[in-house]
Design a protein around this motif. Sequence first.
Motif, PDB file in Angstrom:
ATOM      1  N   ALA A  67       0.856  -1.271  -0.069  1.00 36.48           N
ATOM      2  CA  ALA A  67       0.068   0.040   0.088  1.00 36.48           C
ATOM      3  C   ALA A  67       0.688   1.107  -0.017  1.00 36.48           C
ATOM      4  N   SER A  68       2.012   1.220   0.708  1.00 40.28           N
ATOM      5  CA  SER A  68       2.870   2.500   0.767  1.00 40.28           C
ATOM      6  C   SER A  68       3.966   2.522  -0.280  1.00 40.28           C
ATOM      7  N   VAL A  69       4.120   1.533  -0.795  1.00 42.59           N
ATOM      8  CA  VAL A  69       5.344   1.634  -1.757  1.00 42.59           C
ATOM      9  C   VAL A  69       5.040   2.541  -3.108  1.00 42.59           C
ATOM     10  N   GLY A  70       5.981   3.588  -3.355  1.00 36.31           N
ATOM     11  CA  GLY A  70       5.643   4.374  -4.488  1.00 36.31           C
ATOM     12  C   GLY A  70       4.845   5.775  -4.024  1.00 36.31           C
ATOM     13  N   ARG A  71       4.490   5.705  -2.610  1.00 35.51           N
ATOM     14  CA  ARG A  71       3.670   6.826  -2.194  1.00 35.51           C
ATOM     15  C   ARG A  71       4.475   7.443  -1.110  1.00 35.51           C
ATOM     16  N   SER A  72       4.220   8.797  -0.773  1.00 34.79           N
ATOM     17  CA  SER A  72       4.851   9.243   0.236  1.00 34.79           C
ATOM     18  C   SER A  72       3.962  10.279   1.131  1.00 34.79           C
ATOM     19  N   MET A  73       4.416  10.622   2.096  1.00 36.74           N
ATOM     20  CA  MET A  73       3.588  11.547   3.130  1.00 36.74           C
ATOM     21  C   MET A  73       2.135  11.216   3.184  1.00 36.74           C
ATOM     22  N   ASP A  74       1.187  11.982   3.023  1.00 34.19           N
ATOM     23  CA  ASP A  74       0.108  11.679   3.116  1.00 34.19           C
ATOM     24  C   ASP A  74      -0.654  10.631   2.290  1.00 34.19           C
ATOM     25  N   ALA A  75      -0.127  10.773   1.119  1.00 35.05           N
ATOM     26  CA  ALA A  75      -0.794   9.590   0.278  1.00 35.05           C
ATOM     27  C   ALA A  75      -0.246   8.174   0.855  1.00 35.05           C
ATOM     28  N   ALA A  76       0.907   8.046   1.392  1.00 33.40           N
ATOM     29  CA  ALA A  76       1.283   6.791   1.954  1.00 33.40           C
ATOM     30  C   ALA A  76       0.676   6.413   3.340  1.00 33.40           C
ATOM     31  N   VAL A  77       0.353   7.744   4.102  1.00 31.35           N
ATOM     32  CA  VAL A  77      -0.327   7.237   5.174  1.00 31.35           C
ATOM     33  C   VAL A  77      -1.700   6.878   5.042  1.00 31.35           C
ATOM     34  N   LEU A  78      -2.385   7.628   4.105  1.00 31.36           N
ATOM     35  CA  LEU A  78      -3.868   7.247   3.956  1.00 31.36           C
ATOM     36  C   LEU A  78      -3.871   5.724   3.171  1.00 31.36           C
ATOM     37  N   ALA A  79      -3.042   5.415   2.477  1.00 35.08           N
ATOM     38  CA  ALA A  79      -3.061   4.027   1.828  1.00 35.08           C
ATOM     39  C   ALA A  79      -2.689   3.088   2.967  1.00 35.08           C
ATOM     40  N   PHE A  80      -1.719   3.293   3.715  1.00 30.02           N
ATOM     41  CA  PHE A  80      -1.212   2.658   4.824  1.00 30.02           C
ATOM     42  C   PHE A  80      -2.568   2.197   5.695  1.00 30.02           C
ATOM     43  N   GLY A  81      -3.233   3.343   6.233  1.00 34.00           N
ATOM     44  CA  GLY A  81      -4.278   3.265   7.021  1.00 34.00           C
ATOM     45  C   GLY A  81      -5.537   2.344   6.530  1.00 34.00           C
ATOM     46  N   MET A  82      -5.595   2.647   5.152  1.00 33.90           N
ATOM     47  CA  MET A  82      -6.799   2.002   4.590  1.00 33.90           C
ATOM     48  C   MET A  82      -6.495   0.396   4.485  1.00 33.90           C
ATOM     49  N   GLN A 100       6.940  -8.755  14.230  1.00 33.20           N
ATOM     50  CA  GLN A 100       6.229  -7.676  14.389  1.00 33.20           C
ATOM     51  C   GLN A 100       7.043  -6.400  14.529  1.00 33.20           C
ATOM     52  N   ASP A 101       7.984  -6.613  14.690  1.00 37.18           N
ATOM     53  CA  ASP A 101       9.181  -5.491  14.652  1.00 37.18           C
ATOM     54  C   ASP A 101       9.335  -4.936  13.133  1.00 37.18           C
ATOM     55  N   GLN A 102       9.118  -5.666  12.074  1.00 32.62           N
ATOM     56  CA  GLN A 102       8.952  -5.195  10.873  1.00 32.62           C
ATOM     57  C   GLN A 102       7.510  -4.484  10.645  1.00 32.62           C
ATOM     58  N   SER A 103       6.544  -4.649  11.221  1.00 34.51           N
ATOM     59  CA  SER A 103       5.532  -4.067  11.303  1.00 34.51           C
ATOM     60  C   SER A 103       5.546  -2.341  11.515  1.00 34.51           C
ATOM     61  N   ILE A 104       6.378  -2.374  12.834  1.00 31.10           N
ATOM     62  CA  ILE A 104       6.949  -1.230  13.222  1.00 31.10           C
ATOM     63  C   ILE A 104       7.868  -0.392  12.080  1.00 31.10           C
ATOM     64  N   ARG A 105       8.696  -1.110  11.735  1.00 27.07           N
ATOM     65  CA  ARG A 105       9.606  -0.427  10.856  1.00 27.07           C
ATOM     66  C   ARG A 105       8.951   0.147   9.593  1.00 27.07           C
ATOM     67  N   ILE A 106       7.833  -0.561   9.121  1.00 26.42           N
ATOM     68  CA  ILE A 106       7.345   0.048   7.866  1.00 26.42           C
ATOM     69  C   ILE A 106       6.527   1.282   8.292  1.00 26.42           C
ATOM     70  N   ILE A 107       5.799   1.312   9.461  1.00 26.08           N
ATOM     71  CA  ILE A 107       5.033   2.811   9.722  1.00 26.08           C
ATOM     72  C   ILE A 107       6.003   3.671  10.085  1.00 26.08           C
ATOM     73  N   ILE A 108       7.053   3.329  10.470  1.00 30.60           N
ATOM     74  CA  ILE A 108       8.089   4.424  11.025  1.00 30.60           C
ATOM     75  C   ILE A 108       8.637   5.222   9.555  1.00 30.60           C
ATOM     76  N   GLN A 109       8.882   4.296   8.627  1.00 31.81           N
ATOM     77  CA  GLN A 109       9.261   4.639   7.358  1.00 31.81           C
ATOM     78  C   GLN A 109       8.298   5.610   6.717  1.00 31.81           C
ATOM     79  N   VAL A 110       7.193   5.307   6.815  1.00 34.33           N
ATOM     80  CA  VAL A 110       6.198   6.082   6.111  1.00 34.33           C
ATOM     81  C   VAL A 110       5.986   7.510   6.930  1.00 34.33           C
ATOM     82  N   MET A 111       6.191   7.248   8.247  1.00 32.45           N
ATOM     83  CA  MET A 111       6.228   8.566   9.079  1.00 32.45           C
ATOM     84  C   MET A 111       7.466   9.477   8.904  1.00 32.45           C
TER      85      MET A 111
END
Length: 186
Positions: free
Chosen positions: A74-89, A120-131
């Motif tokens: 969901a977040s690959v190729g997106r940044s900032m708000d678009a990445a966060v929205l895609a991640f959340g959805m 589980q740590d990988q999940s956190i690393r993904i969201i940290i990258q997005v943020m």
Amino acid sequence: MSPRIGMDLDIIVKAAIELADREGMSEVTLATLAKSLDVRPPSLYNHVKGGLPALKIEMAKRGYSQLNRRLTDASVGRSMDAAVLAFGMAYVQFVRDHPGLYEAMLMVAIGADEELQDIQDQSIRIIIQVMEGYGLGEHGTLHAVRGLRSILHGFASLEQHGEFGLPLEKDESLTKSINAFLAGIR
């Protein structure tokens, strides 16, 4: 007793996930699982050393791995708000698709299994990258990660328990919640 031909841990975990998604985690016992697989409960111990607690760990590993793939896609190729929205959805859609598996993921204690902890740590690393694109600094990013995770988990959990009874589009509510969060971190 030797393991049943054709039966393996993968088949058992898949059946447990299907049962959890269909009936809820409270219905996932070795007895109900054995019945759904048409085997005797003791037969499951040949494949799941450690019984139900070990099975829950295996389910959580699958769940976090699947969630990580969805969040990354969901977040690959997106940044900032678009990445966060895609991640959340993607996060909330995962819970919609796998309500029992999500419940299983939350039942396993942090640190219960080293491999699970890595996933589980990988999940956190993904969201940290997005943020990280928001320039909040290390602590600010971690606070934002906690906030976003809380919004997504809270939304998904409330929806999962039928708490959104008003005739409003749920995805629109989720988008507005994420956008309000994004406005707040600026």
